[in-house]
Motif scaffolding. Structure first.
Motif, PDB file in Angstrom:
ATOM      1  N   ASN A   1     -41.711  22.231  20.722  1.00 32.95           N
ATOM      2  CA  ASN A   1     -41.149  20.983  21.557  1.00 32.95           C
ATOM      3  C   ASN A   1     -40.906  19.995  20.717  1.00 32.95           C
ATOM      4  O   ASN A   1     -41.546  19.587  19.702  1.00 32.95           O
TER       5      ASN A   1
ATOM      6  N   LYS B   1     -33.654  21.409  18.748  1.00 31.14           N
ATOM      7  CA  LYS B   1     -32.969  22.450  19.180  1.00 31.14           C
ATOM      8  C   LYS B   1     -31.699  21.852  20.083  1.00 31.14           C
ATOM      9  O   LYS B   1     -30.575  22.474  20.059  1.00 31.14           O
TER      10      LYS B   1
ATOM     11  N   THR C   1     -30.976  18.868  20.481  1.00 28.90           N
ATOM     12  CA  THR C   1     -30.029  17.971  20.100  1.00 28.90           C
ATOM     13  C   THR C   1     -28.909  18.629  18.983  1.00 28.90           C
ATOM     14  O   THR C   1     -27.907  18.214  18.847  1.00 28.90           O
TER      15      THR C   1
ATOM     16  N   HIS D   1     -38.445  29.348  24.284  1.00 30.86           N
ATOM     17  CA  HIS D   1     -39.659  29.235  23.954  1.00 30.86           C
ATOM     18  C   HIS D   1     -40.567  30.863  24.198  1.00 30.86           C
ATOM     19  O   HIS D   1     -41.726  31.059  23.840  1.00 30.86           O
TER      20      HIS D   1
HETATM   21  N1  LIG Z   1     -30.692  10.528  23.402  1.00 30.94           N
HETATM   22  C1  LIG Z   1     -31.666  10.651  22.786  1.00 30.94           C
HETATM   23  N2  LIG Z   1     -32.155   9.285  22.244  1.00 30.94           N
HETATM   24  C2  LIG Z   1     -33.300   9.197  21.629  1.00 30.94           C
HETATM   25  N3  LIG Z   1     -34.430  10.138  21.045  1.00 30.94           N
HETATM   26  C3  LIG Z   1     -33.906  11.450  21.668  1.00 30.94           C
HETATM   27  C4  LIG Z   1     -32.413  11.752  22.459  1.00 30.94           C
HETATM   28  N4  LIG Z   1     -32.568  12.898  22.603  1.00 30.94           N
HETATM   29  C5  LIG Z   1     -33.454  13.825  21.763  1.00 30.94           C
HETATM   30  N5  LIG Z   1     -34.265  12.717  21.282  1.00 30.94           N
HETATM   31  C6  LIG Z   1     -35.325  12.790  20.603  1.00 30.94           C
HETATM   32  O1  LIG Z   1     -34.975  13.943  19.474  1.00 30.94           O
HETATM   33  C7  LIG Z   1     -36.134  14.788  19.357  1.00 30.94           C
HETATM   34  C8  LIG Z   1     -35.856  16.250  19.527  1.00 30.94           C
HETATM   35  O2  LIG Z   1     -35.535  16.415  20.938  1.00 30.94           O
HETATM   36  P1  LIG Z   1     -34.844  17.768  21.327  1.00 30.94           P
HETATM   37  O3  LIG Z   1     -34.705  17.508  22.764  1.00 30.94           O
HETATM   38  O4  LIG Z   1     -33.627  18.144  20.476  1.00 30.94           O
HETATM   39  O5  LIG Z   1     -35.990  18.983  21.008  1.00 30.94           O
HETATM   40  P2  LIG Z   1     -36.019  20.384  21.558  1.00 30.94           P
HETATM   41  O6  LIG Z   1     -36.366  21.223  20.192  1.00 30.94           O
HETATM   42  O7  LIG Z   1     -34.899  20.795  22.295  1.00 30.94           O
HETATM   43  O8  LIG Z   1     -37.432  20.407  22.279  1.00 30.94           O
HETATM   44  P3  LIG Z   1     -37.822  21.333  23.543  1.00 30.94           P
HETATM   45  O9  LIG Z   1     -38.278  22.622  22.987  1.00 30.94           O
HETATM   46  O10 LIG Z   1     -39.065  20.661  24.189  1.00 30.94           O
HETATM   47  O11 LIG Z   1     -36.497  21.646  24.371  1.00 30.94           O
HETATM   48  C9  LIG Z   1     -37.482  14.482  20.251  1.00 30.94           C
HETATM   49  O12 LIG Z   1     -38.178  13.498  19.542  1.00 30.94           O
HETATM   50  C10 LIG Z   1     -36.700  13.441  21.265  1.00 30.94           C
HETATM   51  O13 LIG Z   1     -37.374  12.720  21.893  1.00 30.94           O
END
Ligand SMILES: Nc1ncnc2c1ncn2[C@@H]1O[C@H](COP(=O)(O)OP(=O)(O)OP(=O)(O)O)[C@@H](O)[C@H]1O
Ligand SMILES: [Mg+2]
Length: 244
Positions: free
Chosen positions: A38, A42, A44, A196
């Motif tokens: 998490n 991914k 982003t 996941h």
């Molecule tokens: N728009 C935003 N503004 C600020 N921080 C952000 C934003 N989008 C994502 N983040 C931060 O970027 C990081 C990566 O988040 P992301 O959603 O890309 O992770 P993920 O790998 O998709 O996680 P998950 O498996 O929970 O879906 C996290 O710390 C999140 O809080």
């Protein structure tokens, strides 16, 4: 020939360095799993690839075209499409109308009859054709996921990113999504599957990318990646934090 080339992508949200120089290529109709704990980055990365947000630095090429500064509709037109971790649909439109929207918006439609025929084929394949005249908001969570997959199919992109398509989906519908992924991949499309759940990742994907705190720590065949010490450490580290 499909060629997606991601080079040295960085993304910062204020002081939060979320992607730290991510590079990889997709060559041809690969089926790639994108995994990581998490917050690894991914979604982003997906948001950058589909044009929803801009990278702080780095480039994305799809074929000869640089797409990292394109708005989402131009990225879609260039041939890259995605689904959302939190499902999005036009809730006050019917299921059938939901399928028309993206195709009309991108000017893919040749005529209404054509479009309807194609949409019905898609709905039948996804086993939700009986719901064609229901409002999207009446669908279950799993059925909404299928509808979103259907909208993507109407656009027929060359590269598809599926962000957690199995999350919250009833086991019976999971089989439909498996079949969808296999069929679309067999039709020559590249797929990046974010999940996941390791069962679909290992049964579907021929290659895995592992993100951990914004670093791409592994890229290779599932059997190799699974035994990679850095990957084991990333997942064990995450588990220890959860139990702490
Ligand atoms: N728009 C935003 N503004 C600020 N921080 C952000 C934003 N989008 C994502 N983040 C931060 O970027 C990081 C990566 O988040 P992301 O959603 O890309 O992770 P993920 O790998 O998709 O996680 P998950 O498996 O929970 O879906 C996290 O710390 C999140 O809080
Ligand atoms: Mg995510």
């Amino acid at each position: 020939m499909i060629h997606l080339k991601v080079t040295n992508l960085h993304k910062r949200f204020g002081g939060n360095h979320v992607l730290k120089g991510v590079s990889f290529e997709v060559n041809g109709p690969e089926l790639i799993g994108l995994i990581g704990p998490n917050g690894a980055g991914k979604t982003t990365l997906t948001n950058i690839l589909d044009g929803a947000i801009k990278p702080t630095s780095g480039t994305v090429y799809l074929g000869e075209r640089r797409i990292d500064q394109f708005p989402p509709f131009e990225v879609a037109r260039a041939g890259l499409g995605r689904t959302f971790q939190v499902t999005r649909s036009f809730r006050r439109m019917t299921v059938l109308e939901n399928l028309f929207v993206p195709a009309l918006a991108l000017g893919h439609a040749r005529g209404r009859a054509d479009l309807t025929e194609r949409a019905m084929e898609v709905l039948e394949f996804l086993t939700i054709d009986h719901l064609r005249n229901e409002y999207a908001q009446a669908l279950s969570g799993g059925q909404q996921k299928l509808l979103e997959l259907g909208r993507l199919l109407m656009l027929d992109p060359d590269v598809i990113i599926l962000d957690e398509p199995f999350a919250g989906v009833h086991p019976g519908l999971m089989e439909v999504i498996y079949a969808y992924i296999r069929r679309v991949n067999d039709a020559g499309k590249a797929i990046i599957l974010i999940s996941h759940q390791m069962d679909p990742i290992f049964s579907l994907c021929g290659r895995l990318l592992v993100l951990n705190f914004g670093d791409l720590i592994a890229d290779g065949p599932p059997d190799e990646v699974k035994n990679d010490p850095a990957v084991i450490e990333a997942y064990l580290g995450a588990e220890e934090e959860e139990t702490a």
